[in-house]
Design an enzyme around this catalytic site. Structure first.
Site, short mmCIF file in Angstrom:
data_model
loop_
_atom_site.label_atom_id
_atom_site.label_comp_id
_atom_site.label_asym_id
_atom_site.label_seq_id
_atom_site.Cartn_x
_atom_site.Cartn_y
_atom_site.Cartn_z
N ARG A 66 42.26 119.43 97.27
CA ARG A 66 42.02 118.15 97.93
C ARG A 66 40.97 117.31 97.17
O ARG A 66 41.07 116.09 97.08
CB ARG A 66 41.54 118.48 99.34
CG ARG A 66 41.58 117.38 100.29
CD ARG A 66 42.96 117.13 100.83
NE ARG A 66 42.89 115.96 101.66
CZ ARG A 66 43.77 115.63 102.57
NH1 ARG A 66 44.85 116.36 102.75
NH2 ARG A 66 43.63 114.54 103.28
N ASN A 108 39.54 100.35 107.52
CA ASN A 108 40.70 101.06 108.04
C ASN A 108 41.09 100.40 109.36
O ASN A 108 40.27 99.72 109.99
CB ASN A 108 40.35 102.54 108.25
CG ASN A 108 41.58 103.40 108.46
OD1 ASN A 108 42.72 102.92 108.40
ND2 ASN A 108 41.36 104.67 108.73
N THR A 109 42.32 100.62 109.78
CA THR A 109 42.76 100.09 111.06
C THR A 109 43.33 101.23 111.88
O THR A 109 43.97 102.14 111.35
CB THR A 109 43.78 98.94 110.85
OG1 THR A 109 44.33 98.58 112.10
CG2 THR A 109 44.88 99.33 109.89
N HIS A 110 43.09 101.17 113.20
CA HIS A 110 43.47 102.28 114.07
C HIS A 110 44.11 101.72 115.34
O HIS A 110 43.59 100.77 115.93
CB HIS A 110 42.21 103.08 114.42
CG HIS A 110 42.51 104.29 115.25
ND1 HIS A 110 43.12 105.41 114.74
CD2 HIS A 110 42.30 104.53 116.56
CE1 HIS A 110 43.27 106.29 115.71
NE2 HIS A 110 42.79 105.79 116.81
N ASP A 142 34.01 105.82 107.11
CA ASP A 142 32.93 106.74 106.74
C ASP A 142 33.52 108.15 106.68
O ASP A 142 34.75 108.32 106.68
CB ASP A 142 31.72 106.62 107.69
CG ASP A 142 32.00 107.17 109.08
OD1 ASP A 142 33.11 107.72 109.32
OD2 ASP A 142 31.11 107.06 109.95
N ALA A 143 32.67 109.17 106.62
CA ALA A 143 33.18 110.53 106.38
C ALA A 143 33.88 111.14 107.59
O ALA A 143 34.56 112.16 107.46
CB ALA A 143 32.02 111.42 105.94
N GLY A 144 33.75 110.54 108.75
CA GLY A 144 34.34 111.13 109.96
C GLY A 144 35.78 110.69 110.18
O GLY A 144 36.35 109.91 109.42
N ASP A 146 37.88 108.45 112.00
CA ASP A 146 37.86 107.19 112.77
C ASP A 146 36.51 106.94 113.45
O ASP A 146 36.46 106.48 114.60
CB ASP A 146 39.00 107.19 113.82
CG ASP A 146 40.37 107.37 113.17
OD1 ASP A 146 40.57 106.87 112.05
OD2 ASP A 146 41.23 108.04 113.77
C1 GRF Z 1 49.40 101.24 112.35
O1 GRF Z 1 49.45 101.28 113.74
C2 GRF Z 1 48.23 102.00 111.82
O2 GRF Z 1 47.05 101.82 112.54
C3 GRF Z 1 48.77 103.39 111.98
O3 GRF Z 1 50.07 103.32 111.48
C4 GRF Z 1 50.56 102.02 111.72
C5 GRF Z 1 51.01 101.44 110.41
O4 GRF Z 1 52.18 100.73 110.56
N1 GRF Z 1 47.94 104.39 111.38
P1 GRF Z 1 52.95 100.10 109.32
O5 GRF Z 1 53.30 101.21 108.34
O6 GRF Z 1 52.04 99.07 108.68
O7 GRF Z 1 54.16 99.45 109.92
#
Ligand code: GRF
Length: 215
Positions: A66, A108-110, A142-144, A146
């Site tokens: 990794r 990042n997006t969640h 960050d390292a965690g 989310d």
């Molecule tokens: C998003 O909801 C993202 O937060 C999640 O996967 C989805 C990505 O969708 N981890 P896409 O591949 O951009 O359609």
């Protein structure tokens, strides 16, 4: 000159597509200089290729461990000299090398309102819990898992007849807009990080954010 973005993806790439469209329309004052993935043959990579954006693939299985994968991913991203790395549905955790290079300038997006429902099954977990409101979060990596400082959030209602796919689709509609708007604010105003607080319009812009974050 606009800011340089590297976008990392794993899946269908609808978030990437919206960001590409917003950059092309000038509403996000930045250029996507490369799109990277942890797997071949995804729709997200095809979207980038059709737009003429350079792509690269860094597969964990191609490296002895990794850490070697993380170093290769870091080198591949750094080679494009990004001001900001955008993880848009990239389903891997970053390692030490990556964070040493990009911490403070990787978002990042969640698909949940963090700190609720971190991890890979955020939408399923929110449904199972029975929340009436969920949403999405854009945050600094960050390292965690989310756990990084929150930059922006958007609430999304859960409907009584939602299944995981329907709810995820409604969240992704909000997530696309939130991600593009957040990136636009970051690259146009700059940002600074103090503890867990991210502010736009600070004295720090793009690549300097890492140093600021480490002070
Ligand atoms: C998003 O909801 C993202 O937060 C999640 O996967 C989805 C990505 O969708 N981890 P896409 O591949 O951009 O359609």
């Amino acid at each position: 000159m606009g800011s340089r973005l590297v976008v990392l993806v794993s899946g269908t790439g609808t978030l990437l597509q919206h960001l590409m469209d917003e950059c092309a329309a000038g509403r996000v004052p930045a250029e996507i200089v490369a799109v990277g993935a942890d797997r071949d043959g995804t729709a997200a990579l095809r979207r980038a290729q059709s737009a003429g954006i350079p792509t690269f693939v860094c597969r964990v299985g191609d490296y002895p461990d990794r850490a070697a994968w993380d170093a290769a991913l870091t080198r591949a991203c750094a080679g494009y000299r990004p001001d900001l790395v955008v993880s848009a549905g990239f389903l891997k955790l970053f390692g030490e090398r990556f964070l040493a290079e990009f911490s403070g300038r990787c978002v990042n997006t969640h698909p949940a309102l963090l700190p609720s429902f971190p991890g890979l099954h955020a939408v399923r977990d929110a449904l199972a819990y029975g929340v009436r409101i969920t949403g999405c979060t854009v945050f600094l990596v960050d390292a965690g898992l989310d756990t990084g400082p929150v930059i922006g959030q958007q609430a999304v209602p859960v409907h009584a007849d939602d299944d995981e796919a329907a709810l995820h689709e409604r969240i992704k509609e909000a997530e696309r807009v939130l991600l593009a708007r957040t990136v636009a604010e970051m690259v146009s105003k700059g940002w600074s990080v103090s503890g867990r607080t991210v502010r736009f319009g600070g004295t720090v812009r793009s690549g300097d954010a890492r140093k600021e974050g480490q002070r």
